[in-house]
Design an enzyme around this catalytic site. Structure first.
Site, PDB file in Angstrom:
ATOM      1  N   SER A 420      -0.265  22.005  13.087  1.00 44.31           N
ATOM      2  CA  SER A 420      -0.943  20.916  12.387  1.00 44.31           C
ATOM      3  C   SER A 420      -0.405  20.745  10.976  1.00 44.31           C
ATOM      4  O   SER A 420      -0.202  19.614  10.506  1.00 44.31           O
ATOM      5  CB  SER A 420      -2.444  21.191  12.358  1.00 44.31           C
ATOM      6  OG  SER A 420      -3.133  20.188  11.635  1.00 44.31           O
ATOM      7  N   PHE A 423       3.025  18.945  10.965  1.00 45.58           N
ATOM      8  CA  PHE A 423       2.947  17.504  11.200  1.00 45.58           C
ATOM      9  C   PHE A 423       2.317  16.768  10.017  1.00 45.58           C
ATOM     10  O   PHE A 423       2.695  15.631   9.725  1.00 45.58           O
ATOM     11  CB  PHE A 423       2.177  17.225  12.488  1.00 45.58           C
ATOM     12  CG  PHE A 423       3.020  17.350  13.716  1.00 45.58           C
ATOM     13  CD1 PHE A 423       3.806  16.286  14.140  1.00 45.58           C
ATOM     14  CD2 PHE A 423       3.065  18.528  14.439  1.00 45.58           C
ATOM     15  CE1 PHE A 423       4.602  16.391  15.267  1.00 45.58           C
ATOM     16  CE2 PHE A 423       3.857  18.647  15.565  1.00 45.58           C
ATOM     17  CZ  PHE A 423       4.629  17.574  15.982  1.00 45.58           C
ATOM     18  N   HIS A 424       1.362  17.385   9.340  1.00 44.13           N
ATOM     19  CA  HIS A 424       0.826  16.764   8.124  1.00 44.13           C
ATOM     20  C   HIS A 424       1.918  16.643   7.061  1.00 44.13           C
ATOM     21  O   HIS A 424       2.011  15.624   6.365  1.00 44.13           O
ATOM     22  CB  HIS A 424      -0.346  17.590   7.580  1.00 44.13           C
ATOM     23  CG  HIS A 424      -1.654  17.292   8.239  1.00 44.13           C
ATOM     24  ND1 HIS A 424      -2.007  17.800   9.464  1.00 44.13           N
ATOM     25  CD2 HIS A 424      -2.704  16.521   7.831  1.00 44.13           C
ATOM     26  CE1 HIS A 424      -3.216  17.373   9.789  1.00 44.13           C
ATOM     27  NE2 HIS A 424      -3.661  16.591   8.823  1.00 44.13           N
ATOM     28  N   GLU A 425       2.724  17.668   6.943  1.00 51.25           N
ATOM     29  CA  GLU A 425       3.809  17.621   5.961  1.00 51.25           C
ATOM     30  C   GLU A 425       4.836  16.563   6.330  1.00 51.25           C
ATOM     31  O   GLU A 425       5.335  15.834   5.456  1.00 51.25           O
ATOM     32  CB  GLU A 425       4.468  19.002   5.878  1.00 51.25           C
ATOM     33  CG  GLU A 425       5.543  19.112   4.816  1.00 51.25           C
ATOM     34  CD  GLU A 425       4.994  19.052   3.405  1.00 51.25           C
ATOM     35  OE1 GLU A 425       5.773  18.705   2.493  1.00 51.25           O
ATOM     36  OE2 GLU A 425       3.800  19.349   3.209  1.00 51.25           O
TER      37      GLU A 425
END
Length: 498
Positions: A420, A423-425
Site C-alpha cells: 500500500s 502505491f501511495h508513493e
C-alpha cells in the site's frame, strides 16, 4: 432496585392511578351500587330489547368516559402520593449518556456547523476575494499532455495480452511456469510504462495523478485476473484427480476464459476478478440522475475549498521541517479543517457517488464499497473498512496467500502495508516528480499505530480512545503535514526549473 431511564410524567401517574383502580368489565362505566341495581332490573327485562340497550350504551359512553377520567384525575398527583418512586440517573451522567438519543444535539451541531462555515466563507470572500484559478490543475501545458492521454488509452493492450496468455493456458499450449512469467512481465509493464511516460513529460499535476491511478487500477485488476485463473486451474486439476472440494469455496461458475467476462471486469467497480457477478434487474434512471447532480455539486465544493482555502494557507507557509516549530504547528492546525473537508468530499464523491453510478450503469450488484470507517476503534479497523475494493483485493491476493505459505500474521500485515505504501508513493511522487518518500513513510507509520491502538483497545475496552487517536493522527496531524511537505518540495522544484 433497578435504575430506569424513563422519566415519570403526568400521563404515567394517571396510568398508575387507573391501574390501581381499574374497574371490572361489568362496572366499567358505573359505580358498584348502580351496577347491582341495574343487573336486577335487567333480569326482569325482555331479552328482545337488545337494540335499545346498545343505543343507550352508545349515547352514555362519552359521559361515562368523562366520569372515569375525572375519577382518575381526582387521585393523580395528590400531595400524599409519592413523587419519587425509583432510583434514576440524570440523562447526561456517565452511566446513562450512551443509552440516550442525541438526535437533537446532532441537529444542533449541524446548524452550528453550517452557521460557522457560512460566516467563514463570507469573511474569506470579503477579505481575499475570488481566488479560484485553474492554473494549478490545468495549465497551458495541459493541452500538451496528449502523451499521457494516449498512454491512458493504450493501457487496454495489457489486459488483452493477459487474455491471450490465459487462453493459451486453458488450451494447455504453454506450461504453467511460462504462464506465470508472462503475467509478471505484463503486469510489470502495465505499471512501469505510465511511470516512464509521466517522468519524461512535464505534465500538469492532475493529469499525472489521473494516469497513475488508472495504471494502478489496471495493475491490480491484472494481478487478480491472473491469480484467480491460476487458482481455478489448480482446482480444476484437483477435481480431475478425483479430489473433493470443500463447500466453503462457494464456486458457482466453471473455469472458463471469456473475453466478455474480462471486459466487464475491467470496467466494473471491483478489483477482484470472477467470471460472473451478482447483477441488479434494471437501471434506475431517476436515481442515477440524482447521483450525477450530487457528484457535480460536491466536486465543485471540493474545488472551491482547495482553491479558496488550502492553496492560500500552504502558499503562506514555510517548510514544516525547516521553519519555526510553533509556526509549523499553527499552519498544520489551520490546514487540518479544510483538508478534512476536502478529504470527506473526495471520499463521498468517489466511493459513494462515482462507484455507485458506475455500478448502476453496469447493474453491478455488490455495492459494499465502504463500511462505517468513521466509527473505527483502531487504525486497523479503519484500513479494513474505508476502502473495501482494495481491502478485498489485499486479503484475497496478498494477505491470505501469505498465511497459507506459513508467513506469520504480523509479517503478512507488514507486507500488505508495504504494498500500500509503494502505491501511495507512486500515485503522488511520480506526478510531482519528487521522490522524498513522504507518502511511503506516512503509510508505514500506520504499522506501529495499528499495534498501539490495538493495545489501547484491549487494555481500556473503550472505543472512544482508539477512535479519537485515529481521527487525530489521520485528519489533524498526518494529512496536513503531507500536504505541506509535498507542496513546498513541488514549489522548490518548479523554482529550480524556472
Amino acid at each position: 432496585m433497578a435504575i430506569s431511564d424513563e422519566p415519570e410524567t403526568v400521563a404515567t401517574a394517571l396510568n398508575h392511578s387507573s391501574l390501581r383502580r381499574r374497574p371490572t368489565a361489568a362496572g366499567l362505566f358505573n359505580s358498584p351500587e348502580t351496577t347491582t341495581d341495574s343487573s336486577g332490573d335487567d333480569l326482569a327485562k325482555d331479552s328482545g330489547s337488545d337494540d335499545s340497550i346498545s343505543s343507550d350504551a352508545a349515547n352514555s359512553q362519552p359521559q361515562q368516559k368523562q366520569d372515569t377520567d375525572f375519577s382518575v384525575l381526582k387521585f393523580a398527583y395528590r400531595p400524599s402520593v409519592p413523587a419519587h418512586r425509583k432510583v434514576k440517573e440524570s440523562p447526561l451522567s456517565s452511566d446513562t449518556i450512551f443509552r440516550q438519543s442525541h438526535a437533537g444535539l446532532f441537529n444542533l451541531c449541524i446548524v452550528v456547523l453550517v452557521a460557522v462555515n457560512s460566516r467563514l466563507i463570507i469573511e474569506n470572500l470579503m477579505k481575499y476575494g475570488w481566488l479560484i484559478k485553474s492554473g494549478f490543475w490545468f495549465s497551458s501545458k495541459s493541452l500538451r499532455d496528449w502523451p499521457l492521454f494516449m498512454c491512458c488509452l493504450s493501457l487496454v493492450v495489457f489486459p488483452f495480452a493477459a487474455f491471450i496468455v490465459e487462453k493459451l493456458a486453458q488450451q494447455k499450449c504453454i506450461p504453467e511456469p511460462v504462464v506465470v512469467v508472462l503475467h509478471i512481465i505484463i503486469t510489470s509493464a502495465s505499471l512501469f510504462y505510465p511511470v516512464l511516460v509521466i517522468l519524461r513529460c512535464d505534465s500538469a499535476f492532475l493529469s499525472g495523478v489521473t494516469l497513475m491511478l488508472f495504471a494502478c487500477v489496471v495493475w491490480l485488476k491484472l494481478v487478480s485476473y491472473a491469480h484467480t485463473n491460476y487458482d481455478m486451474r489448480a482446482l480444476t486439476k484437483s477435481v480431475e484427480k478425483g479430489e473433493a472440494l470443500p463447500d466453503t469455496l462457494n464456486m458457482d461458475y466453471p473455469y472458463n476464459v471469456s473475453f466478455k467476462s474480462l471486459a466487464y471486469f475491467l470496467v466494473a467497480p471491483t478489483l477482484c476478478y470472477q467470471p460472473s457477478y451478482p447483477r441488479t434487474p434494471y437501471i434506475r434512471k431517476g436515481w442515477l440522475f440524482r447521483q450525477l447532480v450530487k457528484l457535480i455539486i460536491f466536486t465543485g465544493v471540493m474545488g472551491f475549498i482547495i482553491e479558496q482555502y488550502i492553496n492560500p494557507i500552504v502558499q503562506n507557509s514555510q517548510h514544516p521541517l525547516k521553519g519555526n516549530l510553533l509556526y509549523a504547528i499553527e499552519r498544520v492546525l489551520k490546514l487540518s479543517v479544510p483538508n478534512l473537508y476536502v478529504w470527506l468530499c473526495m471520499f463521498y464523491c468517489f466511493f459513494h457517488l462515482w462507484l455507485n453510478i458506475l455500478a448502476e450503469l453496469l447493474r453491478f450488484g455488490d455495492r459494499e464499497f465502504y463500511q462505517d470507517w468513521w466509527n473505527a476503534k483502531t487504525v486497523e479497523d479503519y484500513w479494513r473498512m474505508w476502502n473495501m475494493p482494495v481491502h478485498k483485493w489485499m486479503i484475497r491476493h496478498l494477505y491470505f496467500p501469505c498465511l497459507r505459505h506459513g508467513i506469520p500474521k504480523a509479517v503478512a500485515l507488514l507486507i500488505a502495508f508495504l504494498v500500500s505504501a509503494l502505491f501511495h508513493e507512486l500515485c503522488i511522487a511520480v506526478p510531482c516528480h519528487i521522490f522524498k518518500l513522504w507518502a511511503f513513510g506516512g503509510i508505514m507509520f500506520q504499522v506501529p499505530l495499528v499495534f498501539i491502538t490495538n493495545y489501547l483497545q484491549n487494555k481500556f475496552r473503550n472505543s472512544m480512545v482508539g477512535n479519537m487517536i485515529f481521527w487525530f493522527i489521520f485528519s489533524i496531524l498526518g494529512q496536513p503535514m503531507c500536504v505541506l511537505l509535498y507542496y513546498h518540495d513541488l514549489m522548490n522544484r518548479k523554482g529550480k526549473l524556472d
